[in-house]
Write a protein that holds these residues in place. Structure first.
Motif, PDB file in Angstrom:
ATOM      1  N   ARG A 194     -31.860 -28.401 -27.317  1.00 22.22           N
ATOM      2  CA  ARG A 194     -32.488 -29.255 -28.358  1.00 22.22           C
ATOM      3  C   ARG A 194     -31.903 -29.989 -29.637  1.00 22.22           C
ATOM      4  O   ARG A 194     -32.264 -31.083 -30.020  1.00 22.22           O
ATOM      5  N   LEU A 195     -31.060 -29.320 -30.174  1.00 28.89           N
ATOM      6  CA  LEU A 195     -30.053 -29.897 -31.149  1.00 28.89           C
ATOM      7  C   LEU A 195     -29.434 -31.070 -30.635  1.00 28.89           C
ATOM      8  O   LEU A 195     -29.374 -32.040 -31.174  1.00 28.89           O
ATOM      9  N   GLU A 196     -28.860 -31.066 -29.532  1.00 25.71           N
ATOM     10  CA  GLU A 196     -28.327 -32.334 -28.865  1.00 25.71           C
ATOM     11  C   GLU A 196     -29.311 -33.250 -28.809  1.00 25.71           C
ATOM     12  O   GLU A 196     -28.931 -34.519 -29.097  1.00 25.71           O
ATOM     13  N   GLN A 197     -30.566 -32.785 -28.437  1.00 25.08           N
ATOM     14  CA  GLN A 197     -31.550 -34.175 -28.259  1.00 25.08           C
ATOM     15  C   GLN A 197     -32.076 -34.500 -29.453  1.00 25.08           C
ATOM     16  O   GLN A 197     -32.204 -35.876 -29.587  1.00 25.08           O
ATOM     17  N   ARG A 198     -31.749 -33.901 -30.409  1.00 24.21           N
ATOM     18  CA  ARG A 198     -32.125 -34.317 -31.834  1.00 24.21           C
ATOM     19  C   ARG A 198     -31.390 -35.631 -32.381  1.00 24.21           C
ATOM     20  O   ARG A 198     -31.841 -36.280 -32.843  1.00 24.21           O
ATOM     21  N   ILE A 199     -30.267 -35.489 -31.920  1.00 22.03           N
ATOM     22  CA  ILE A 199     -29.155 -36.545 -32.279  1.00 22.03           C
ATOM     23  C   ILE A 199     -29.538 -37.754 -31.422  1.00 22.03           C
ATOM     24  O   ILE A 199     -29.845 -38.852 -32.056  1.00 22.03           O
ATOM     25  N   VAL A 200     -29.580 -37.576 -30.285  1.00 20.72           N
ATOM     26  CA  VAL A 200     -30.309 -38.814 -29.325  1.00 20.72           C
ATOM     27  C   VAL A 200     -31.537 -39.358 -29.941  1.00 20.72           C
ATOM     28  O   VAL A 200     -31.591 -40.596 -29.954  1.00 20.72           O
ATOM     29  N   ASP A 201     -32.210 -38.443 -30.190  1.00 19.24           N
ATOM     30  CA  ASP A 201     -33.692 -38.922 -30.378  1.00 19.24           C
ATOM     31  C   ASP A 201     -33.901 -39.597 -31.949  1.00 19.24           C
ATOM     32  O   ASP A 201     -34.788 -39.907 -32.389  1.00 19.24           O
ATOM     33  N   ALA A 209     -29.438 -42.252 -35.058  1.00 23.24           N
ATOM     34  CA  ALA A 209     -28.805 -41.067 -34.433  1.00 23.24           C
ATOM     35  C   ALA A 209     -27.400 -40.606 -35.364  1.00 23.24           C
ATOM     36  O   ALA A 209     -27.355 -39.511 -35.610  1.00 23.24           O
ATOM     37  N   ALA A 210     -26.762 -41.728 -35.730  1.00 23.91           N
ATOM     38  CA  ALA A 210     -25.913 -41.686 -36.657  1.00 23.91           C
ATOM     39  C   ALA A 210     -25.997 -40.870 -37.893  1.00 23.91           C
ATOM     40  O   ALA A 210     -25.417 -40.083 -38.208  1.00 23.91           O
ATOM     41  N   GLU A 211     -27.119 -41.366 -38.400  1.00 21.50           N
ATOM     42  CA  GLU A 211     -28.015 -40.520 -39.712  1.00 21.50           C
ATOM     43  C   GLU A 211     -27.947 -39.065 -39.508  1.00 21.50           C
ATOM     44  O   GLU A 211     -27.599 -38.327 -40.355  1.00 21.50           O
ATOM     45  N   GLY A 249     -23.691 -43.365 -27.243  1.00 20.09           N
ATOM     46  CA  GLY A 249     -22.725 -44.347 -26.960  1.00 20.09           C
ATOM     47  C   GLY A 249     -22.888 -44.663 -25.335  1.00 20.09           C
ATOM     48  O   GLY A 249     -22.987 -46.020 -25.109  1.00 20.09           O
ATOM     49  N   ASP A 250     -23.263 -43.874 -24.506  1.00 15.14           N
ATOM     50  CA  ASP A 250     -23.480 -44.389 -23.302  1.00 15.14           C
ATOM     51  C   ASP A 250     -24.867 -45.146 -23.028  1.00 15.14           C
ATOM     52  O   ASP A 250     -24.691 -46.116 -22.490  1.00 15.14           O
ATOM     53  N   LEU A 251     -25.986 -44.739 -23.863  1.00 15.38           N
ATOM     54  CA  LEU A 251     -27.273 -45.404 -23.816  1.00 15.38           C
ATOM     55  C   LEU A 251     -26.879 -46.848 -24.160  1.00 15.38           C
ATOM     56  O   LEU A 251     -27.541 -47.837 -23.806  1.00 15.38           O
TER      57      LEU A 251
END
Ligand code: B1M
Length: 215
Positions: free
Chosen positions: A6-13, A64-66, A48-50
């Motif tokens: 979920r944490l990882e997904q929070r960055i992506v989203d 995502a960077a924020e 980055g990949d997306l």
């Protein structure tokens, strides 16, 4: 989703709601730096990949960077620190024309938490400013970060400028960022720079190199 996914997904989203509560939960199981390395950076890699594949637009990358920055800022006070600050002084800058600073700021955190003083002068820094600040703060080494392919050319120009000013011997240089390769730094740049130039794959290698420089 389970906590770490979920944490990882929070960055992506780019999803901030509940981020800090999840980070607090995560810190019960892992050290803050492990959370950065295993989970958050993996989310940034997906971004980055997306983006590279044309599947994510720039404003979402920025979002995502924020979130990444907010997360690191939340974890940072909980990281282990060696509090001398007296091992040496490193200047850090992202080179001219480049705004990417998440990696540079991670280097700042890791190196300053391990006994060094860091003078972090920010992004888009031309060589004149880098050298003025290096002089002003009497630093032991200069670290340049850059993620764009064109930044690797700027780094080479910066080293050439340091050669021509006759100050290469004075400043060992650390270089890092996704567009660089070890062989470019250790072969091409090492050959042309009259001082000591080294490549850091990540923030931990940056710390190791700083230790070696200060030995
Ligand atoms: Co940009 N961007 N971006 N971007 N962005 C990349 C770099 C890119 C690879 C994405 C892609 O196409 N897949 C691509 C570069 C392509 C190229 O040059 N060939 C790219 C592009 C094209 C762009 C723009 C041109 C997009 C546009 O405007 N059309 C634009 C450039 C603006 C500019 O700089 N003038 C742009 C803008 C942005 C945002 C502002 C939206 C945002 C940056 C926000 C910020 O930093 N404040 C952004 C982001 C987030 C990325 C990606 C997705 C993630 C970068 C990141 O933070 N990674 C990135 C994709 C990628 O890198 N694969 C991408 C996490 C970070 C921890 O890793 O910085 O590599 P990194 O740091 C690592 C190591 O490299 C090392 O340690 C860290 C880990 O421990 N390290 C050092 C870094 N510096 C070091 C210094 C050291 C030692 C180690 O010692 C001195």
């Amino acid at each position: 989703l389970p906590l770490f996914e979920r944490l990882e997904q929070r960055i992506v989203d780019g999803e901030k709601n509940g981020l800090e509560a999840d980070l607090d939960e995560a810190m019960k199981e892992k050290k803050p730096l492990e959370i950065v390395n295993d989970t958050l950076l993996s989310g940034m890699k997906t971004v980055g990949d997306l983006f590279g594949a044309g599947q994510m637009q720039l404003p979402f990358v920025l979002q995502a960077a924020e979130i990444m920055k907010t997360a690191v800022a939340h974890l940072e006070p909980h990281m282990e620190k060696e509090d001398s600050g007296g091992k040496g002084r490193l200047l850090l800058a992202t080179v001219k024309g480049d705004v990417h600073d998440i990696g540079k700021n991670l280097v700042d955190i890791i190196v300053s938490n391990n006994g060094y003083e860091v003078v972090n002068i920010g992004i888009k820094q031309p060589i004149n400013t880098i050298l003025e600040e290096a002089e002003k703060h009497n630093v032991d080494a200069i670290g340049m970060s850059g993620l764009l392919v064109k930044s690797t050319v700027i780094m080479k120009d910066n080293l050439a400028e340091m050669n021509s000013r006759g100050i290469a011997e004075k400043y060992p240089v650390l270089l890092g960022g996704a567009a660089l390769t070890r062989s470019f730094v250790e072969n091409d740049l090492d050959e042309m720079y009259q001082g000591d130039v080294r490549y850091a794959k990540d923030a931990f290698e940056g710390l190791k190199l700083m230790d070696r420089i200060m030995q």
